[in-house]
Design an enzyme around this catalytic site. Structure first.
Site, PDB file in Angstrom:
ATOM      1  N   ARG A   1      13.683   6.049 -20.301  1.00 44.73           N
ATOM      2  CA  ARG A   1      12.231   5.964 -20.430  1.00 44.73           C
ATOM      3  C   ARG A   1      11.799   6.050 -21.884  1.00 44.73           C
ATOM      4  NH1 ARG A   1      11.601  11.067 -16.481  1.00 44.73           N
ATOM      5  NH2 ARG A   1      13.590  10.200 -15.801  1.00 44.73           N
TER       6      ARG A   1
ATOM      7  N   LYS B   1      26.308  14.804 -19.628  1.00 43.88           N
ATOM      8  CA  LYS B   1      26.615  14.618 -18.205  1.00 43.88           C
ATOM      9  C   LYS B   1      27.955  15.273 -17.860  1.00 43.88           C
ATOM     10  CE  LYS B   1      24.240  10.174 -17.586  1.00 43.88           C
ATOM     11  NZ  LYS B   1      23.268  10.575 -16.555  1.00 43.88           N
TER      12      LYS B   1
HETATM   13  N1  BES Z   1      21.269   6.341 -16.589  1.00 39.87           N
HETATM   14  C1  BES Z   1      20.806   7.502 -15.904  1.00 39.87           C
HETATM   15  C2  BES Z   1      20.428   7.223 -14.456  1.00 39.87           C
HETATM   16  C3  BES Z   1      21.543   6.896 -13.520  1.00 39.87           C
HETATM   17  C4  BES Z   1      22.193   7.885 -12.832  1.00 39.87           C
HETATM   18  C5  BES Z   1      21.901   5.591 -13.273  1.00 39.87           C
HETATM   19  C6  BES Z   1      23.195   7.584 -11.928  1.00 39.87           C
HETATM   20  C7  BES Z   1      22.909   5.274 -12.380  1.00 39.87           C
HETATM   21  C8  BES Z   1      23.547   6.281 -11.698  1.00 39.87           C
HETATM   22  C9  BES Z   1      19.582   8.064 -16.606  1.00 39.87           C
HETATM   23  O1  BES Z   1      19.536   7.895 -17.965  1.00 39.87           O
HETATM   24  C10 BES Z   1      19.561   9.535 -16.344  1.00 39.87           C
HETATM   25  O2  BES Z   1      20.465  10.189 -16.796  1.00 39.87           O
HETATM   26  N2  BES Z   1      18.555  10.007 -15.635  1.00 39.87           N
HETATM   27  C11 BES Z   1      18.436  11.389 -15.333  1.00 39.87           C
HETATM   28  C12 BES Z   1      16.992  11.785 -15.492  1.00 39.87           C
HETATM   29  C13 BES Z   1      16.752  13.269 -15.392  1.00 39.87           C
HETATM   30  C14 BES Z   1      17.431  13.984 -16.549  1.00 39.87           C
HETATM   31  C15 BES Z   1      15.287  13.520 -15.407  1.00 39.87           C
HETATM   32  C16 BES Z   1      18.895  11.590 -13.888  1.00 39.87           C
HETATM   33  O3  BES Z   1      18.621  10.734 -13.051  1.00 39.87           O
HETATM   34  O4  BES Z   1      19.582  12.567 -13.640  1.00 39.87           O
HETATM   35 MN    MN Z   2      20.556   9.446 -18.973  1.00 43.96          MN
END
Ligand code: BES
Ligand code: MN
Ligand code: ZN
Length: 493
Positions: free
Chosen positions: A352, A278
């Site tokens: 997931r 990230k």
């Molecule tokens: N934990 C994150 C989702 C999230 C993002 C929660 C912002 C709270 C605030 C999750 O694991 C994630 O990173 N999801 C990705 C999925 C994508 C790579 C398909 C996302 O939402 O960017």
């Molecule tokens: Mn994630």
């Protein structure tokens, strides 16, 4: 804290502080008028002087030194007719927050009478929950001493008719249990990831079992997860030194042998994104990525405290998502416990990957219903913001029950669609399907991924990425969706 239903007329009710509503335009509520008369016009004089107007959010603490009440806290309710449950909850949280800074040891709230559609049970329950929220303190890790604890020891919820006393008391008791559960959720979620590790969560489950004889906890370690063939869950944990845990909590409040409701909570104690790392801004907030798990802990605690007449099983896959030389790489293919293979397109779509194996594991409990709770997608935050949790389900009736529970509990969720066209986005040339796809409909495609593991289950998914915590200067866990879950569960008893 003692919570009680107060049936005495306000001018005779002994308390350190009477909490009284004032509508915009200077109109006191019924209890306010009675108190004003007993205080020889003290309240109406302050209003007439223009010192307080009744605007929403307005608070005015008056020393009355009356024989019955020492203080009156006037609370702005806004225009008559605009005061609904949401405003009611907000008014109570701010009023009780202000009260907690005083020396008052007891307070009685008369705010319920201002509601257009009063309901003794729900209004009392919300008051108890608001009290819990107002008194909640983040477990701050600072070098200096803690602030003094509030003096408040008891809280009265005023009911107009004596016939409502039992319903109000039940609301207060259940609200207090919900508040205790939400406080546990908030404590766990607010802790930093170097304290709240998968091992720490496992200890907390044992702690919960020690505190309540209706709760049992079991912790599976990585060796056992390998034996269960949880290849998807384990793939997320490859890059970290922190051992993963599968935490199983059982609450028995229903008939022995009655099918339980399974609550499955995402327990990523820190989500760096893994190799799909990230961006730095806001990455600290990924310590909240275990709030789904924390809300399972909170719901089990609340159930135990209110002696809910239902069986529950809480399943929490807990791990860290970190990059390293051993971490899962984009393009890797993993085999889930269900046997289905997954191409890991993006290691940041890890929630997931751990939930799918936990959902498969849930089958052994032959659950009547399965609800998973997860901070699953940023796309959900884009879709619904910080106000509604998203609900997706393979059963429209179940989704409807959750939406209705959220409305009653003032902890709302919104039913989102699923369907073949979304499933198509997860196609892979190399495995049964991929764990991630384009950004379009991201909250829905994540739910579709989970749906591939729920054949024959009555299942719903709650995406709490937007509602689990606040950002900015109020950064911290909200305790959601514990009130929603408890209302849903109470509706099944
Ligand atoms: N934990 C994150 C989702 C999230 C993002 C929660 C912002 C709270 C605030 C999750 O694991 C994630 O990173 N999801 C990705 C999925 C994508 C790579 C398909 C996302 O939402 O960017
Ligand atoms: Mn994630
Ligand atoms: Zn995550």
């Amino acid at each position: 804290m003692r919570l009680y239903a107060a049936t005495t007329a306000p001018q005779r009710q002994k308390t350190d502080c009477a909490i009284v509503g004032l509508h915009e335009g200077g109109k006191l509520s019924v209890a306010g008028v009675a108190l004003d008369a007993a205080l020889k016009g003290r309240l109406s004089r302050v209003i007439k002087r223009g010192d307080v107007h009744g605007k929403p959010g307005e608070l005015r603490l008056l020393d009355t030194d009356g024989a019955t009440c020492e203080r009156v806290l006037l609370v702005g309710l806004g225009k008559p007719g605009s005061f609904g449950r949401k405003q009611y909850r907000k008014a109570l949280v701010s009023a009780l927050g202000a009260l907690a800074k005083t020396g008052a040891r007891d307070a009685v709230s008369y705010l319920g009478e201002a509601l257009a559609e009063p309901d003794a049970y729900y209004d009392a329950r919300l008051a108890a929950e608001a009290l819990g929220a107002a008194l909640y303190r983040i477990p701050v890790i600072r070098s200096s001493r803690k602030p003094a604890a509030p003096a408040l020891r008891s809280f009265g919820f005023a009911v107009a008719a004596g016939t409502q006393k039992a319903a109000a008391q039940r609301g207060l008791d259940q609200g207090q249990a919900i508040a205790a559960g939400a406080a546990l959720t908030r404590d766990l979620a607010n802790l930093p990831a170097n304290v709240c590790t998968p091992g720490y969560l496992a200890q907390q489950a044992k702690e919960l079992a020690r505190a309540h004889k209706t709760v049992k906890a079991q912790v599976l370690d990585e060796r056992e997860l390998r034996r269960l063939k949880m290849g998807s869950f384990l793939s997320v944990t490859n890059g970290t030194d922190e051992p993963a845990k599968l935490i199983v909590m059982r609450y028995s409040g229903g008939r022995a042998g009655a099918a339980p409701v399974a609550l499955v909570g995402k327990g990523v104690t820190f989500d760096s994104g893994g190799i799909s790392l990230k961006q730095p801004p806001g990455m600290d907030e990924m310590k909240f990525d275990m709030t789904g798990a924390a809300s399972v802990f909170g719901a089990i605690k609340a159930a135990a405290e209110m002696e809910l007449k239902l069986n529950l099983v809480g399943i929490v896959p807990a791990c860290e998502n970190m990059p390293s030389g051993r971490a899962t790489k984009p393009g890797d293919i993993v085999r889930s416990m269900s046997g289905q293979t997954i191409e890991v397109i993006n290691t940041d779509a890890e929630g997931r990957l751990i939930l799918c194996d936990a959902l498969t594991y849930a089958r052994r409990f032959k659950p009547a219903t399965v609800v998973d709770i997860a901070t699953l997608t940023g796309a959900c935050v884009i879709a619904l913001g910080a106000h509604h949790t998203a609900v997706m389900s393979n059963d429209d009736e179940l989704a409807g029950e959750l939406v209705a529970a959220g409305r009653r509990a003032e902890d709302r969720c919104w039913h989102m669609p699923m369907g073949e066209e979304y499933h198509d986005q997860l196609k892979s040339n190399f495995a049964d399907f991929a764990n991630a796809c384009g950004r379009d409909g991201g909250a829905i495609t994540a739910a579709c991924f989970l749906a591939k593991f729920t054949d024959g289950l009555r299942w719903a998914h709650l995406d709490i990425a937007g509602t689990a915590y606040l950002t900015g200067s109020h950064k911290g866990s909200t305790g959601r969706p514990v009130p929603l879950l408890m209302d849903f569960l109470l509706g099944r008893t």
